[in-house]
Design a protein around this motif. Structure first.
Motif, PDB file in Angstrom:
ATOM      1  N   ILE A   9      20.877  49.932   7.706  1.00  0.00           N
ATOM      2  CA  ILE A   9      21.814  51.229   6.833  1.00  0.00           C
ATOM      3  C   ILE A   9      22.109  50.918   5.560  1.00  0.00           C
ATOM      4  O   ILE A   9      21.936  51.944   4.821  1.00  0.00           O
ATOM      5  CB  ILE A   9      23.003  51.500   8.069  1.00  0.00           C
ATOM      6  CG1 ILE A   9      22.575  51.732   9.356  1.00  0.00           C
ATOM      7  CG2 ILE A   9      23.782  52.632   7.292  1.00  0.00           C
ATOM      8  CD1 ILE A   9      23.645  51.987  10.433  1.00  0.00           C
ATOM      9  N   VAL A  76      15.626  53.498  10.061  1.00  0.00           N
ATOM     10  CA  VAL A  76      16.723  54.534   9.819  1.00  0.00           C
ATOM     11  C   VAL A  76      16.718  55.036   8.818  1.00  0.00           C
ATOM     12  O   VAL A  76      16.101  54.785   7.766  1.00  0.00           O
ATOM     13  CB  VAL A  76      18.133  53.604   9.973  1.00  0.00           C
ATOM     14  CG1 VAL A  76      18.189  52.656   8.793  1.00  0.00           C
ATOM     15  CG2 VAL A  76      19.443  54.577   9.874  1.00  0.00           C
ATOM     16  N   VAL A  78      18.936  57.759   6.050  1.00  0.00           N
ATOM     17  CA  VAL A  78      20.423  58.408   5.653  1.00  0.00           C
ATOM     18  C   VAL A  78      20.331  59.503   4.802  1.00  0.00           C
ATOM     19  O   VAL A  78      19.381  59.681   4.007  1.00  0.00           O
ATOM     20  CB  VAL A  78      21.251  57.199   5.227  1.00  0.00           C
ATOM     21  CG1 VAL A  78      21.563  56.161   6.172  1.00  0.00           C
ATOM     22  CG2 VAL A  78      20.697  56.764   3.933  1.00  0.00           C
ATOM     23  N   VAL A  91      24.127  58.352   8.560  1.00  0.00           N
ATOM     24  CA  VAL A  91      22.829  58.194   9.148  1.00  0.00           C
ATOM     25  C   VAL A  91      22.313  59.708   9.748  1.00  0.00           C
ATOM     26  O   VAL A  91      23.409  60.275  10.009  1.00  0.00           O
ATOM     27  CB  VAL A  91      22.796  57.370  10.383  1.00  0.00           C
ATOM     28  CG1 VAL A  91      22.077  57.513  11.285  1.00  0.00           C
ATOM     29  CG2 VAL A  91      23.268  55.993   9.915  1.00  0.00           C
ATOM     30  N   PRO A 119      27.103  55.462  14.358  1.00  0.00           N
ATOM     31  CA  PRO A 119      25.559  55.276  14.386  1.00  0.00           C
ATOM     32  C   PRO A 119      25.340  54.443  15.830  1.00  0.00           C
ATOM     33  O   PRO A 119      26.154  53.393  16.034  1.00  0.00           O
ATOM     34  CB  PRO A 119      25.240  54.605  13.019  1.00  0.00           C
ATOM     35  CG  PRO A 119      25.940  54.719  12.399  1.00  0.00           C
ATOM     36  CD  PRO A 119      27.131  54.971  12.853  1.00  0.00           C
TER      37      PRO A 119
END
Length: 137
Positions: A9, A76, A78, A91, A119
């Protein structure tokens, strides 16, 4: 969520923080390959929306090109808020096209998505039930 997930992240956040351009680059992605390397990407927007490319696709393409690894351990994305929007980089779930792409490249991929307040980790198979398959595959 593991420390490695939090690291991913942070890598996606760093990617979009350093490359954010309002209405052009708003989403950053990071993926960990099956051999442990982290690869990032940002979306490429366009005046004609159909030719825009998502950050996850850019990260997957970079992983294949730069590392030769087609496996996705975890991925992931964002989103950076617009200048007039409240909130922080957060996210977001992959779009439907990205879910298909992630599944095509690694049906066992883990995906970090928004949860209730924080998340959470799921699998691409859980995000894409009844996956489209060609012919008798």
């Amino acid at each position: 969520m593991s420390e490695q997930d939090k690291e991913l992240i942070a890598a996606a956040t760093d990617a979009i923080s350093s490359r954010y351009r309002n209405d052009w680059q708003e989403v950053g992605a990071a993926m960990r390959t099956r051999d442990g390397r982290i690869v990032t990407g940002v979306n490429i927007d366009a005046y004609i929306g159909r030719i825009a490319v998502c950050a996850e696709a850019i990260a997957i393409g970079r992983a294949i090109t730069e590392t030769g690894d087609h496996g996705i351990e975890t991925i992931v994305a964002v989103r950076h808020p617009k200048p007039d929007e409240p909130g922080d980089i957060a996210v977001v779930s992959p779009c439907g096209i990205c879910r298909e792409l992630i599944y095509d490249y690694d049906a066992r991929a883990r995906v970090i998505v928004p949860g209730n307040g924080a998340p959470m980790v799921t699998t691409v198979a859980e995000l894409l039930p009844n996956k489209y398959r060609r012919g008798s595959e």
